[in-house]
Design a protein around this motif. Structure first.
Motif, short mmCIF file in Angstrom:
data_model
loop_
_atom_site.label_atom_id
_atom_site.label_comp_id
_atom_site.label_asym_id
_atom_site.label_seq_id
_atom_site.Cartn_x
_atom_site.Cartn_y
_atom_site.Cartn_z
N ASP A 190 -4.32 -29.26 -43.49
CA ASP A 190 -2.98 -29.63 -43.97
C ASP A 190 -2.06 -28.40 -44.00
OD1 ASP A 190 -3.85 -32.24 -44.29
OD2 ASP A 190 -4.33 -31.97 -46.42
N VAL A 191 -2.60 -27.27 -44.44
CA VAL A 191 -1.82 -26.03 -44.48
C VAL A 191 -1.48 -25.59 -43.06
CG1 VAL A 191 -1.82 -23.60 -45.20
CG2 VAL A 191 -2.87 -25.34 -46.67
N LEU A 192 -2.46 -25.66 -42.17
CA LEU A 192 -2.22 -25.26 -40.77
C LEU A 192 -1.15 -26.12 -40.11
CD1 LEU A 192 -5.91 -24.55 -39.75
CD2 LEU A 192 -4.06 -22.86 -39.94
N ASN A 193 -1.12 -27.40 -40.43
CA ASN A 193 -0.08 -28.28 -39.89
C ASN A 193 1.30 -27.89 -40.40
OD1 ASN A 193 -1.47 -30.04 -38.11
ND2 ASN A 193 -2.38 -31.06 -39.88
N GLN A 194 1.38 -27.49 -41.64
CA GLN A 194 2.66 -27.02 -42.19
C GLN A 194 3.10 -25.72 -41.52
OE1 GLN A 194 4.79 -28.61 -44.29
NE2 GLN A 194 3.37 -30.28 -43.90
N ILE A 195 2.14 -24.83 -41.26
CA ILE A 195 2.45 -23.58 -40.57
C ILE A 195 2.96 -23.86 -39.17
CG2 ILE A 195 1.43 -21.47 -39.60
CD1 ILE A 195 -0.35 -21.39 -42.16
N ALA A 196 2.35 -24.82 -38.48
CA ALA A 196 2.81 -25.20 -37.14
C ALA A 196 4.25 -25.72 -37.19
CB ALA A 196 1.89 -26.24 -36.53
N ALA A 197 4.58 -26.49 -38.22
CA ALA A 197 5.95 -26.99 -38.38
C ALA A 197 6.94 -25.85 -38.61
CB ALA A 197 6.00 -27.99 -39.54
N ILE A 198 6.52 -24.85 -39.38
CA ILE A 198 7.38 -23.69 -39.63
C ILE A 198 7.61 -22.91 -38.33
CG2 ILE A 198 7.51 -21.44 -40.80
CD1 ILE A 198 5.90 -22.81 -43.13
N GLN A 199 6.55 -22.72 -37.56
CA GLN A 199 6.69 -22.01 -36.28
C GLN A 199 7.63 -22.75 -35.34
OE1 GLN A 199 2.49 -21.65 -35.40
NE2 GLN A 199 2.51 -19.47 -35.93
N ALA A 200 7.53 -24.07 -35.31
CA ALA A 200 8.42 -24.86 -34.46
C ALA A 200 9.87 -24.73 -34.93
CB ALA A 200 7.99 -26.33 -34.47
N ALA A 201 10.07 -24.72 -36.24
CA ALA A 201 11.42 -24.56 -36.78
C ALA A 201 11.99 -23.19 -36.44
CB ALA A 201 11.41 -24.79 -38.29
N LEU A 202 11.17 -22.15 -36.55
CA LEU A 202 11.62 -20.80 -36.18
C LEU A 202 11.95 -20.72 -34.69
CD1 LEU A 202 9.36 -18.35 -38.21
CD2 LEU A 202 11.86 -18.51 -38.26
N ASN A 203 11.13 -21.38 -33.87
CA ASN A 203 11.42 -21.41 -32.43
C ASN A 203 12.76 -22.09 -32.17
OD1 ASN A 203 9.08 -20.07 -31.71
ND2 ASN A 203 7.94 -21.94 -31.33
N GLY A 204 13.08 -23.12 -32.92
CA GLY A 204 14.37 -23.79 -32.78
C GLY A 204 15.53 -22.87 -33.10
N VAL A 205 15.39 -22.08 -34.15
CA VAL A 205 16.42 -21.10 -34.50
C VAL A 205 16.56 -20.07 -33.37
CG1 VAL A 205 17.03 -19.22 -36.10
CG2 VAL A 205 16.19 -21.40 -37.00
N GLY A 206 15.42 -19.60 -32.87
CA GLY A 206 15.44 -18.64 -31.78
C GLY A 206 16.13 -19.18 -30.53
N LYS A 207 15.86 -20.44 -30.21
CA LYS A 207 16.48 -21.07 -29.03
C LYS A 207 17.99 -21.14 -29.19
CE LYS A 207 12.46 -23.85 -27.85
NZ LYS A 207 11.87 -25.20 -27.88
N LEU A 208 18.45 -21.53 -30.38
CA LEU A 208 19.90 -21.60 -30.61
C LEU A 208 20.54 -20.22 -30.48
CD1 LEU A 208 20.25 -24.05 -33.63
CD2 LEU A 208 21.03 -24.40 -31.29
N LEU A 209 19.91 -19.23 -31.07
CA LEU A 209 20.44 -17.87 -30.98
C LEU A 209 20.44 -17.36 -29.54
CD1 LEU A 209 18.92 -16.19 -34.13
CD2 LEU A 209 21.34 -16.44 -33.60
N LEU A 210 19.37 -17.63 -28.81
CA LEU A 210 19.28 -17.19 -27.43
C LEU A 210 20.35 -17.84 -26.57
CD1 LEU A 210 17.80 -15.58 -25.23
CD2 LEU A 210 16.24 -17.54 -24.98
N GLU A 211 20.55 -19.13 -26.75
CA GLU A 211 21.59 -19.83 -25.98
C GLU A 211 22.96 -19.24 -26.25
OE1 GLU A 211 23.66 -24.22 -25.51
OE2 GLU A 211 21.75 -24.08 -26.57
N GLY A 212 23.28 -19.05 -27.53
CA GLY A 212 24.58 -18.47 -27.88
C GLY A 212 24.73 -17.06 -27.34
N HIS A 213 23.65 -16.30 -27.40
CA HIS A 213 23.66 -14.92 -26.91
C HIS A 213 23.94 -14.89 -25.40
CE1 HIS A 213 22.69 -10.71 -26.60
NE2 HIS A 213 21.61 -10.94 -25.87
N MET A 214 23.27 -15.78 -24.68
CA MET A 214 23.45 -15.80 -23.24
C MET A 214 24.85 -16.27 -22.85
SD MET A 214 19.70 -17.15 -22.06
CE MET A 214 20.05 -17.10 -20.31
N ARG A 215 25.37 -17.24 -23.57
CA ARG A 215 26.69 -17.80 -23.23
C ARG A 215 27.85 -16.89 -23.63
NH1 ARG A 215 26.57 -23.12 -21.67
NH2 ARG A 215 24.62 -24.24 -22.10
N SER A 216 27.62 -15.98 -24.56
CA SER A 216 28.72 -15.13 -24.99
C SER A 216 28.44 -13.65 -24.71
CB SER A 216 29.04 -15.35 -26.47
OG SER A 216 27.93 -15.04 -27.28
N CYS A 217 27.55 -13.06 -25.47
CA CYS A 217 27.30 -11.62 -25.38
C CYS A 217 26.88 -11.18 -23.98
CB CYS A 217 26.21 -11.21 -26.38
SG CYS A 217 26.56 -11.65 -28.08
#
Length: 121
Positions: free
Chosen positions: A69-96
């Motif tokens: 159960d704990v490992l499944n929650q950790i996997a969800a956190i990693q997926a959420a962090l990856n989502g933040v990273g993807k948004l930042l990467l997209e914005g970075h590529m489109r602007s900076c």
């Protein structure tokens, strides 16, 4: 991290949505992100949710919750962090990245490749 009032003093007028990195090594140029207020709020909301999830996992461990159960929650956190990273990467590529290439700073491509490799680990 510097306070918002300090940030507004250090960010050029018209670019107060930018973020300053205090982890900048000596000699690097002052660069800022170009996040809209909506994007910035979205990222902060996501990170606050992730922060809560991490506190939840800590609580699960303190309560001796079943490991799977704990490992499944950790996997969800990693997926959420990856989502933040993807948004930042997209914005970075489109602007900076686009702006720096347009101004002849082609080394940004190497910088981006290093960053993408880190994200893909």
């Amino acid at each position: 991290m510097i306070a918002q009032t300090e940030l507004k003093e250090k960010v050029p007028a018209g670019n107060d949505a930018g973020l300053r990195s205090d982890a900048c090594a000596e000699g690097c140029s002052e660069r800022h992100s170009h996040h809209s207020s909506q994007t910035k709020n979205n990222l902060i909301t996501r990170l606050n949710r992730i922060e809560g999830q991490i506190r939840g996992v800590k609580g699960l461990i303190e309560k001796d919750t079943y490991c799977d159960d704990v490992l499944n929650q950790i996997a969800a956190i990693q997926a959420a962090l990856n989502g933040v990273g993807k948004l930042l990467l997209e914005g970075h590529m489109r602007s900076c990245v686009v702006e720096r290439i347009e101004s002849g700073e082609y080394e940004v491509i190497d910088e981006l490749l290093v960053t993408v490799k880190k994200l893909m680990k």
